[in-house]
Design a protein around this motif. Structure first.
Motif, short mmCIF file in Angstrom:
data_model
loop_
_atom_site.label_atom_id
_atom_site.label_comp_id
_atom_site.label_asym_id
_atom_site.label_seq_id
_atom_site.Cartn_x
_atom_site.Cartn_y
_atom_site.Cartn_z
N ILE A 157 8.03 4.65 -0.95
CA ILE A 157 8.32 4.87 0.39
C ILE A 157 8.32 6.28 0.67
N PHE A 158 9.08 7.03 0.01
CA PHE A 158 9.13 8.47 0.39
C PHE A 158 7.90 9.30 0.24
N ALA A 159 7.16 8.66 -1.14
CA ALA A 159 5.77 9.55 -1.38
C ALA A 159 4.81 9.15 -0.14
N GLN A 160 4.78 8.03 0.36
CA GLN A 160 3.77 7.66 1.32
C GLN A 160 4.23 8.22 2.51
N LEU A 161 5.49 8.40 2.98
CA LEU A 161 5.75 9.36 4.03
C LEU A 161 5.35 10.86 3.90
N LYS A 162 5.56 11.22 2.81
CA LYS A 162 4.80 12.88 2.38
C LYS A 162 3.26 12.84 2.27
N VAL A 163 2.76 11.91 1.60
CA VAL A 163 1.09 12.02 1.58
C VAL A 163 0.59 10.47 2.09
N PRO A 164 0.03 10.64 3.33
CA PRO A 164 -0.54 9.56 4.03
C PRO A 164 -1.71 8.85 3.10
N ALA A 165 -2.43 9.73 2.27
CA ALA A 165 -3.55 9.03 1.49
C ALA A 165 -2.91 8.05 0.63
N LEU A 166 -1.71 8.04 0.31
CA LEU A 166 -1.04 6.96 -0.35
C LEU A 166 -0.66 5.69 0.36
N ARG A 167 -0.67 5.59 1.33
CA ARG A 167 -0.29 4.67 2.13
C ARG A 167 -1.11 3.35 2.07
N ALA A 168 -0.35 1.93 1.61
CA ALA A 168 -1.00 0.94 1.47
C ALA A 168 -1.87 0.56 2.78
N ARG A 169 -2.87 -0.14 2.81
CA ARG A 169 -3.80 -0.61 4.18
C ARG A 169 -3.54 -2.32 3.72
N PHE A 170 -2.96 -2.65 5.00
CA PHE A 170 -2.86 -4.18 5.18
C PHE A 170 -4.04 -4.77 6.21
N VAL A 225 -3.89 -7.13 2.49
CA VAL A 225 -4.43 -6.76 1.06
C VAL A 225 -4.57 -8.16 0.64
N PRO A 226 -5.80 -8.31 -0.07
CA PRO A 226 -6.29 -9.60 -0.57
C PRO A 226 -5.31 -10.41 -1.75
N LEU A 227 -5.11 -11.66 -1.75
CA LEU A 227 -4.01 -12.09 -2.41
C LEU A 227 -4.23 -11.75 -3.92
N PRO A 228 -5.47 -11.82 -4.46
CA PRO A 228 -5.63 -11.32 -5.83
C PRO A 228 -4.70 -9.85 -6.20
N VAL A 229 -4.97 -9.02 -5.43
CA VAL A 229 -4.30 -7.82 -5.69
C VAL A 229 -2.69 -7.96 -5.67
N TRP A 230 -2.27 -8.64 -4.82
CA TRP A 230 -0.85 -9.18 -5.03
C TRP A 230 -0.50 -9.74 -6.04
N LEU A 231 -1.27 -10.79 -6.77
CA LEU A 231 -1.09 -11.44 -7.81
C LEU A 231 -1.00 -10.57 -9.07
N VAL A 232 -2.17 -9.81 -9.24
CA VAL A 232 -2.25 -8.77 -10.19
C VAL A 232 -1.09 -7.84 -10.28
N GLY A 233 -0.58 -7.40 -9.31
CA GLY A 233 0.42 -6.20 -9.38
C GLY A 233 1.86 -6.71 -9.43
N ILE A 234 2.36 -7.84 -8.64
CA ILE A 234 3.65 -8.36 -9.02
C ILE A 234 3.63 -9.10 -10.53
N GLY A 235 2.40 -9.79 -10.73
CA GLY A 235 2.35 -10.46 -12.07
C GLY A 235 2.46 -9.44 -13.19
N GLY A 236 1.72 -8.29 -13.01
CA GLY A 236 1.94 -7.18 -13.99
C GLY A 236 3.20 -6.51 -14.21
N LEU A 237 3.88 -6.10 -13.16
CA LEU A 237 5.32 -5.58 -13.17
C LEU A 237 6.32 -6.73 -13.36
N PHE A 238 6.54 -7.47 -12.77
CA PHE A 238 7.38 -8.55 -13.10
C PHE A 238 7.09 -9.30 -14.21
N GLY A 239 5.90 -9.71 -14.22
CA GLY A 239 5.56 -10.69 -15.46
C GLY A 239 5.72 -10.04 -16.69
N TYR A 240 5.53 -8.74 -16.91
CA TYR A 240 5.72 -7.85 -18.25
C TYR A 240 7.08 -7.86 -18.50
#
Length: 295
Positions: free
Chosen positions: A46-59, A61-76
């Motif tokens: 959150i802090f990084a996105q406030l400082k660097v607008p280019a990092l901000r997520a754009r909503f 977001v397709p469901l496959p992106v959520w599944l890959v991201g959460i599955g990768g971090l939490f799943g691992y």
């Protein structure tokens, strides 16, 4: 591409601090520690996105992106903790550490990617060095009563390698989305903690600082730079060089006085370093990343 690869490799350096910080965090159980540190990692994003607008997520977001991201971090993390609960740590870790090799091999299936013999040979050398570090040069055995743990460790390796490879397919998704993957992982880890563990809070300022350090670096910034690296850098080199993490971790423990240098460590150092150099052969001179190489 070389710059993005180096940025991605900084995640490997940060992951090398994981063992030191985890040991210093006291008796906090795994899922509770995961919930706490990924919460810190969310704040980092959150802090990084406030400082660097280019990092901000754009909503949205397709469901496959959520599944890959959460599955990768939490799943691992879920699978890794499950493996350690149901199999000896050495054998479980050996299986889980197949993920860098799987990244190298799996990259051959990615559009526009070419895999060379030096990528595979470099990853295999790194794997050999990691085996030496984890087994301390002694043998290891796989016993059928630990089948659940071994299966969890193997799925863990597939999970992280799959996350890393599929992240490259979503190159247009800003790195800031990792913030919300971290938030979801923190929430899911907290639920697992409440169901499976007893709460143990850090004792003293030193343990709290260790938890904060985990959240800021190995469980925070590392996932953001890894996302950038696998999307924009040389994924084969990143995969092979990831075997530097257990080596660097051991060297850090030696420097901190928590481990002793041995001939095995020296041999592992030569194997892993040689493997990373071999995998990087030919990286210079490859075509530059396409226009729009931004976070």
């Amino acid at each position: 591409m070389a710059r993005a690869t180096l940025i991605g490799f900084s995640a490997v350096v940060m992951w090398a601090l994981l063992a030191l910080f985890t040991a210093a965090s006291g008796m906090v159980p795994p899922f509770q520690l995961s919930a706490m540190t990924f919460a810190v990692g969310t704040v980092v994003g959150i802090f990084a996105q406030l400082k660097v607008p280019a990092l901000r997520a754009r909503f949205p977001v397709p469901l496959p992106v959520w599944l890959v991201g959460i599955g990768g971090l939490f799943g691992y993390h879920f699978l890794y903790f499950t493996a350690l609960r149901n199999a000896p740590a050495v054998e479980a870790s050996l299986i889980a550490y197949l993920w860098p090799l799987l990244i190298v091999l799996g990259s051959a299936l990615m559009p526009g990617e070419r895999i060379g013999w030096h990528h595979v040979a470099g990853a295999v050398l790194g794997l050999a060095g990691t085996f030496l570090i984890l087994t301390k040069g002694q043998g290891f055995t796989f016993e059928k009563q630990y089948g659940l743990g071994y299966a969890a460790a193997a799925t863990c390796a597939l999970c992280w390698s799959g996350y890393s490879l599929l992240s490259r397919r979503f190159m247009d998704v800003p790195t800031g989305m990792v913030t919300w993957f971290c938030a979801a992982t923190s929430i899911l880890s907290a639920l697992c903690h409440l169901l499976l563990e007893e709460t143990v809070w850090p004792s003293g300022l030193g343990e709290w600082l260790a938890v904060a350090g985990l959240g800021l670096l190995p469980v925070g910034a590392a996932f953001y730079v890894w996302d950038y690296g696998v999307k924009r850098g040389n994924i084969q080199v990143l995969g092979a060089s990831s075997y530097a993490a257990p080596l660097l971790s051991t060297l850090i423990l030696i420097a901190a006085g928590a481990a002793e240098p041995t001939a095995i460590i020296l041999i592992a150092c030569l194997l892993i370093t040689g493997g990373a150099v071999l995998a990087a052969t030919g990286m210079l001179g490859r075509r530059a990343a396409p226009a729009g190489d931004t976070a």
